[in-house]
Design a protein around this motif. Structure first.
Motif, PDB file in Angstrom:
ATOM      1  N   GLU A  20       0.981  -1.059   0.067  1.00 51.37           N
ATOM      2  CA  GLU A  20      -0.074   0.160   0.147  1.00 51.37           C
ATOM      3  C   GLU A  20       0.789   1.174  -0.187  1.00 51.37           C
ATOM      4  N   HIS A 188      -8.860   1.923  -0.726  1.00 53.03           N
ATOM      5  CA  HIS A 188      -8.114   2.819   0.200  1.00 53.03           C
ATOM      6  C   HIS A 188      -8.623   3.954   0.840  1.00 53.03           C
ATOM      7  N   HIS A 241      -4.690  -1.145   6.712  1.00 47.91           N
ATOM      8  CA  HIS A 241      -4.916  -0.913   8.093  1.00 47.91           C
ATOM      9  C   HIS A 241      -5.716  -1.980   9.105  1.00 47.91           C
ATOM     10  N   ASP A 314       2.956   1.566   3.824  1.00 48.72           N
ATOM     11  CA  ASP A 314       2.403   2.881   3.755  1.00 48.72           C
ATOM     12  C   ASP A 314       3.111   3.983   3.503  1.00 48.72           C
TER      13      ASP A 314
HETATM   14 MN    MN Z   1      -2.375   4.612   2.535  1.00 47.72          MN
END
Ligand code: MN
Ligand code: 1DF
Length: 352
Positions: A20, A188, A241, A314
């Motif tokens: 991601e 996302h 997440h 991330d």
């Molecule tokens: Mn992200």
């Protein structure tokens, strides 16, 4: 900030594939700036992107700097953090905050730019297709072009589009195209939409700290309860997440969904073929983006299966070498750790 803060993680028995990871074409900033300066911009967009585009603080400046780079600096940051490959996607909210026609046009520009970077660095970068949900038929065409012609893998959708959710059947051409092209969709986060954001915004909880997860968890759950997966049983959605907390909700979702359906409480909540948690196990993949936390990762592996939980950093929003070390140290069977870091991503994104 540009210096590594920890030792380079040593080579492991697995490749580390981060799934991601964000980029932004420099030209997108100009379009975003016009939207920010235009009439009545979306309050979440102002809070998030208005901040990143104007703050002189160290973290936002580092992030802005990294976002536009698809070359030497990104590769150096990967090297320093022991990341073997990034699966890169257009940063939130991407084109979804634009008006429909520019969104369609700019998605193509972003996809061409990302595809070129992936061609230049085929062992280091994979990229996802950005689309404009504002025009579902155009989005479906761009999915096909991105996968078949550009060699991208996966589709990125940055949650709601002007307050609308993909549970609305008017968007389902997008799912049809994802199924037809055998590609997963990464759902996302975005900031909560205009009619949801006030109680978050007034206390500073609208962004990645909490509002993102609430909004995107809701979006994923709306896909389940609206029957998207009964209509598209092969569709695979990726959420970051740690599943935006949905695995932790699974038991209660199953109980309350059954109870609500049984009592005919809502016209909008119809019976489904399966329990909500079964769709989580069969139609979702979950990344740990931003959650370098062993108990949460293991819990999620327990709920959805070790073949559905994947690594993500991330970058550049959570650019932490320390986190790579701590994930390397997880007490986990070697084959499970390899699935987490490497092989689940290779299968899902067809990386060879
Ligand atoms: Mn992200
Ligand atoms: C932030 C975090 C921003 C994530 C993001 O996109 C993002 C942030 C604008 O910290 O403001 O993708 N994230 O996924 O955690």
């Amino acid at each position: 900030m540009d210096q590594p803060k920890a030792e380079r993680p040593p080579k492991a028995d697995y490749a580390r594939i981060a799934t991601e990871e964000a980029f932004a074409p420099a030209e997108m900033m100009n379009i975003w700036r016009k939207i920010l300066e235009g009439p009545d911009p979306d309050p979440g967009f102002v809070s998030l992107i208005g901040f990143y585009m104007t703050s002189q603080a160290e973290r936002p400046r580092h992030i802005m700097n990294c976002l536009t780079d698809l070359g030497a600096m990104r590769l150096r940051h990967m090297e320093e953090a022991g990341i073997d490959r990034q699966v890169i996607a257009l940063t939130s909210p991407g084109v979804q905050v634009m008006e429909a026609d520019s969104a369609v046009d700019f998605a193509k520009v972003a996809n061409d730019e990302l595809a070129e970077a992936c061609r230049n660095h085929p062992t280091k970068f994979s990229g996802m297709v950005a689309i404009a949900p504002q025009k579902p038929a155009e989005a479906a065409k761009e999915i096909e072009r991105g996968i078949k012609q550009l060699g991208l893998t996966g589709v990125i959708i940055n949650s709601h589009t002007h307050g609308e959710y993909l549970s609305n059947p008017k968007f389902w051409e997008i799912f049809e195209a994802a199924e037809a092209n055998d590609t997963p969709i990464y759902l996302h986060p975005n900031t909560p939409p205009r009619d949801m954001i006030r109680p978050f915004l007034e206390v500073g909880l609208d962004g990645a700290i909490f509002g993102f997860g609430v909004e995107t968890g809701l979006h994923a759950l709306r896909l389940i309860t609206s029957g998207v997966f009964d209509r598209f049983p092969k569709l695979q959605i990726i959420i970051g997440h740690m599943g935006e907390a949905l695995p932790f909700w699974a038991y209660r979702l199953d109980y309350m969904h059954a109870a609500t359906v049984r009592s005919n409480r809502y016209e909008s909540m119809k019976p489904l073929k399966k329990k909500p948690s079964e769709y989580l196990r069969e139609n979702f993949h979950i990344t740990n983006s931003g959650v370098a936390w062993e108990p949460a990762i293991k819990f999620t592996q327990d709920v959805v299966g070790t073949d559905r939980v994947l690594y993500a950093m991330d970058y550049p929003y959570q650019h932490s070498i320390e986190e790579v070390h701590s994930l390397d140290r997880m007490q986990m069977a070697p084959e499970v750790k390899k699935a987490f870091f490497q092989t689940n991503a290779e299968k899902l994104f067809k990386i060879s």
